[in-house]
Every structure is written in C-alpha cells, then in structure tokens.
Design a protein around this motif. Structure first.
Motif, PDB file in Angstrom:
ATOM      1  N   MET A 167       0.847  -1.181   0.000  1.00 25.88           N
ATOM      2  CA  MET A 167       0.000   0.000   0.000  1.00 25.88           C
ATOM      3  C   MET A 167       0.886   1.235   0.000  1.00 25.88           C
ATOM      4  O   MET A 167       1.638   1.463   0.946  1.00 25.88           O
ATOM      5  N   ASP A 168       0.863   2.033  -1.048  1.00 24.04           N
ATOM      6  CA  ASP A 168       1.651   3.256  -1.121  1.00 24.04           C
ATOM      7  C   ASP A 168       0.861   4.398  -0.510  1.00 24.04           C
ATOM      8  O   ASP A 168      -0.339   4.521  -0.738  1.00 24.04           O
ATOM      9  N   GLU A 169       1.551   5.272   0.245  1.00 18.31           N
ATOM     10  CA  GLU A 169       0.903   6.407   0.862  1.00 18.31           C
ATOM     11  C   GLU A 169       1.285   7.675   0.118  1.00 18.31           C
ATOM     12  O   GLU A 169       2.450   7.912  -0.173  1.00 18.31           O
ATOM     13  N   GLY A 170       0.292   8.490  -0.192  1.00 19.97           N
ATOM     14  CA  GLY A 170       0.525   9.752  -0.864  1.00 19.97           C
ATOM     15  C   GLY A 170       0.233  10.918   0.039  1.00 19.97           C
ATOM     16  O   GLY A 170       0.653  10.974   1.183  1.00 19.97           O
ATOM     17  N   ALA A 171      -0.547  11.861  -0.450  1.00 19.66           N
ATOM     18  CA  ALA A 171      -0.823  13.095   0.280  1.00 19.66           C
ATOM     19  C   ALA A 171      -1.797  12.862   1.428  1.00 19.66           C
ATOM     20  O   ALA A 171      -2.579  11.908   1.433  1.00 19.66           O
ATOM     21  N   TYR A 172      -1.730  13.774   2.404  1.00 18.14           N
ATOM     22  CA  TYR A 172      -2.580  13.688   3.595  1.00 18.14           C
ATOM     23  C   TYR A 172      -3.078  15.079   3.960  1.00 18.14           C
ATOM     24  O   TYR A 172      -2.309  16.051   3.943  1.00 18.14           O
ATOM     25  N   ARG A 173      -4.365  15.168   4.273  1.00 19.94           N
ATOM     26  CA  ARG A 173      -4.933  16.389   4.827  1.00 19.94           C
ATOM     27  C   ARG A 173      -5.643  16.028   6.116  1.00 19.94           C
ATOM     28  O   ARG A 173      -6.530  15.160   6.115  1.00 19.94           O
ATOM     29  N   GLY A 174      -5.239  16.658   7.211  1.00 20.83           N
ATOM     30  CA  GLY A 174      -5.824  16.306   8.490  1.00 20.83           C
ATOM     31  C   GLY A 174      -6.203  17.515   9.308  1.00 20.83           C
ATOM     32  O   GLY A 174      -5.635  18.601   9.163  1.00 20.83           O
ATOM     33  N   VAL A 204     -13.325  17.789   5.762  1.00 22.36           N
ATOM     34  CA  VAL A 204     -12.544  17.127   6.804  1.00 22.36           C
ATOM     35  C   VAL A 204     -12.740  17.844   8.125  1.00 22.36           C
ATOM     36  O   VAL A 204     -12.905  17.216   9.184  1.00 22.36           O
ATOM     37  N   ARG A 205     -12.719  19.179   8.101  1.00 23.00           N
ATOM     38  CA  ARG A 205     -12.909  19.959   9.319  1.00 23.00           C
ATOM     39  C   ARG A 205     -14.277  19.710   9.927  1.00 23.00           C
ATOM     40  O   ARG A 205     -14.406  19.510  11.147  1.00 23.00           O
TER      41      ARG A 205
END
Length: 408
Positions: free
Chosen positions: A1-8, A39-40
């Motif tokens: 599983m490759d991980e890319g961008a994240y918004r948290g 997300v917020r």
C-alpha cells in the motif's frame, strides 16, 4: 500500500470553543480531491460526539482530542501479472473516490483511493494521573461508527475512574467482548496461518492443516468482505484476492500465501502477498480477517460462567511464535452468571496459542468490525489489517497483572 498526500484536522478543547489545527503533507497533485472544509466538519462532529459520550457518564472534564484525515493511498502489483477482472471484491470504501491509471486493477500502475482516518484520544481525570483512552476508525462515516461504539467507549471511561489494578494472576473462565476477541483471533490464528509463520512454527505447534483446534462453532476466513476497510481486489503480486477459509468448524482449513510460499509449500495462491510502502519484500500477510457469527446469544456466554472475567475494550496485542498476549482496557468480574460491577484494569491475557484456542467454548452472535488506523507490524513492515469477530467464551485462560509503566 503506497501512501501519498494527507490532509488532516485536529480538534481539541470544549465543544463551545474548540481549538482547530490543520496539517497537509505530500505532493499537491496527489492531494485528496475533497477540500479541507469537509474534513474539518467531520473532525468537529467526531469531537462533539466524543464529548457527549464522556458527559453522559459524568466525565465532562475529560480532555478530548479528535483527529480526522483523508489520505491518498495506492495499491500496486509488483510483478508483471495483472489482477483478474472477475471475482473478488474491490478495495475498501473510505470516502468512495478511486482512480485507476490503466482501468485494470493490478499491473504496474497504482489503483488510488482515499482513506479516511479517525483517532479520538480521551484523557479521563483520576485522583492520580489522567488515564488515556483511544478509539480509532478507518473508513467512511466515523461519526456513525463512534455512535455505534458509544457503549464500549462509555464503559472504558467509567472503568478508567472505577477500576482497580488486577492484583493477582487469575486462571479460569474468560469471556471476550468483540473488541477484545478481534485481537485474540488476529494474534493466535491470523499470524500463525500466514504461510511463512505456518512453515516456521505453526504447523509443528498444533495448527497443522486438518487439525482440530477448537469448538465447531469457530469458522475463520481472510479476504475481501463488505465493511472491512482493508479488503482489496488483488495483492501486491497481482494475484486476485479470495475469501480463504482458515478454520472451518473448528478445524484448520487454509493458509494465507504469497507466490514464494505457495510454491515452496505446494499451497494455492490466496492473494495475501503484501508489502508496505517503499519495501521491496513481499510477505504473506493478513488482509481482512473475520470470524463467522455463532448461534449463541452473547448474554448466554456470561450466564454460563460461575466465576470469571468479562474483558472489554482493547489496547492491542502481540505474539512471538507460539506465544501470544492480548491487553484488554478493563475487565468485570462474573459471579454465578451475573456481572458484579467490580472492575479491574492493567491486565494481560497470555499463553500458548493452541492451548488457548482449545479452551474456546462458545462463539456468540454479535460480530463487530474493527478497522484500525494503526497498522500491524511484521519484519519491519507495517500494514493496515481489518478484523471482525463476535464475543467468545473460554473455559480457561490465564490473566496476569500488567507489569511496568503503560498507557493504561
């Protein structure tokens, strides 16, 4: 599983005036397409729900931190093979968005999707020091998932204040709630029936194919399933994922393989060849592990116990070859088939895997899905694994006081 961008987004403090912080990583072109506003809003709703649960059990002063993030992840087949287009079930549904570079699952191009990750930390004030609790969920609609787990979370909050540390080792009847049973199955059967572990120790330690290991009520599978976040269409070698029977009516029936172990042991390829992002080595790994619901009402498991422990909540577990450990958040004493209200914490369930499995008496009718954000480690690689299990009762397990410093 490759991980890319994240918004948290992280939300803390009182619901009336929460503190909000945001974090973004990764390349812009890989960023999840949904903007930060959604997300917020989800993070705020999760935070508010967690605070409501704490307030309902009289823990309004508890510190609550909710983190919600949307991560771009991609699944890539490492060899020249391409995953078939028929059979199996497509990957998990955290958010619903997916993009295929070539229109076919597998191959050299990644299949990308969005994974929604939620972590809730609750610091329960106690006369000594705050006791931390953790709830996590990977997948769609974490607010609904948290609400469905409200009784479990509330019980852990109460126990943080009311439970006392287990003072002495106990060996006897034990009932595991679903959130503890998932860790028991993961450690005792899941890891043992990964093909390399099966060859190294499990086959000679009592888990050989065709061996009876527990009650006929026990049936366990690994592979694509509705609701299990880590379901996928094909593994990292391009093999179509299948629903692999591991235990059938109490008898060991299958082993999870990658290509190398399947060839070495003359076993079928099951689509369990997995590797973490950046790793070159594919290993046989669990994916979506599940225990089929039994026919016994969960309340009957407790009624059948003269004296024992009902274990709830879970901090996790571990295993080294034939040995396992599972750490519940707390337990309640059972006397003459009734819960007594006497709570204990700081305890571990330990023993030999096969001995514990042979003590399994009943499998209940109340399966619960556990889609953790945190992963499972093996040989330096960490991968997400989902598990589903109902409650289980055992005639005899060993529960010991937890030694040394720990989160709970």
């Amino acid at each position: 599983m490759d991980e890319g961008a994240y918004r948290g987004v992280t939300v803390s403090g009182p619901s009336s005036e929460p503190a909000i912080t945001e974090r973004a990583t990764g390349r812009d072109e890989d960023a999840p397409p949904t903007g930060p506003a959604r997300v917020r809003a989800t993070a705020l709703a999760v935070h508010r729900t967690a605070r409501e649960i704490a307030e309902r059990v009289g823990a309004g002063e508890a510190g609550v931190v909710a983190r919600v993030g949307r991560r771009t992840v991609s699944h890539r087949a490492s060899g020249r093979e391409r995953c078939g287009t028929s059979g199996g079930t497509s990957g998990g549904t955290s958010g619903g968005e997916s993009r295929r570079a070539d229109g076919v699952a597998g191959g050299e191009e990644p299949v990308r999707r969005i994974r929604l990750e939620t972590l809730v930390q609750i610091q329960v004030p106690t006369p000594g020091r705050p006791v931390p609790l953790l709830w996590q969920w990977a997948g769609a609609d974490p607010v609904a998932a948290l609400r469905s787990a409200a009784a479990q979370v509330a019980g852990e909050i109460r126990a943080a204040s009311a439970a006392v540390p287990l003072e002495a080792e106990f060996t006897g009847a034990v009932v595991l709630a679903p959130e503890v049973a998932v860790h028991f199955v993961h450690e005792t059967l899941g890891h043992s029936l990964e093909a390399d572990n099966y060859r190294h120790y499990a086959a000679r330690s009592g888990l050989e194919l065709g061996t009876r290991v527990g009650t006929e009520a026990l049936t366990v599978l690994d592979g694509p399933a509705e609701g299990l976040e880590t379901s996928y269409r094909c593994d990292d070698e391009g093999t179509l994922a299948t629903a692999t029977p591991l235990v059938d009516a109490g008898t060991v029936a299958g082993v999870m393989t990658d290509a190398a172990e399947a060839a070495r042991q003359g076993l079928p390829r099951t689509g369990n060849g997995r590797r973490s992002f950046g790793a070159g080595l594919v290993q046989p790994r669990m994916s979506a592990l599940r225990v089929t619901a039994g026919a016994t009402p969960s309340a009957d498991l407790i009624r059948s116990v003269r004296r024992g422990l009902y274990c709830r909540g879970a901090w996790g577990g571990g295993s080294v070859e034939e040995m396992f450990v599972v750490r519940p958040a707390y337990a309640e004493w059972i006397e003459d088939g009734e819960l007594t209200g006497v709570l204990v914490r700081r305890l571990d369930i330990k023993g030999r895997k096969t001995a514990a499995l042979r003590e399994l008496r009943e499998v209940a009718d109340d399966p619960v899905v556990f889609n953790p954000v945190t992963g499972c480690g093996k040989n330096g690689q960490e991968l997400p694994v989902s598990v589903e299990s109902p409650s289980m009762s055992f005639g005899r397990l060993t529960v010991v006081p937890m030694r040394g410093a720990s989160a709970n």
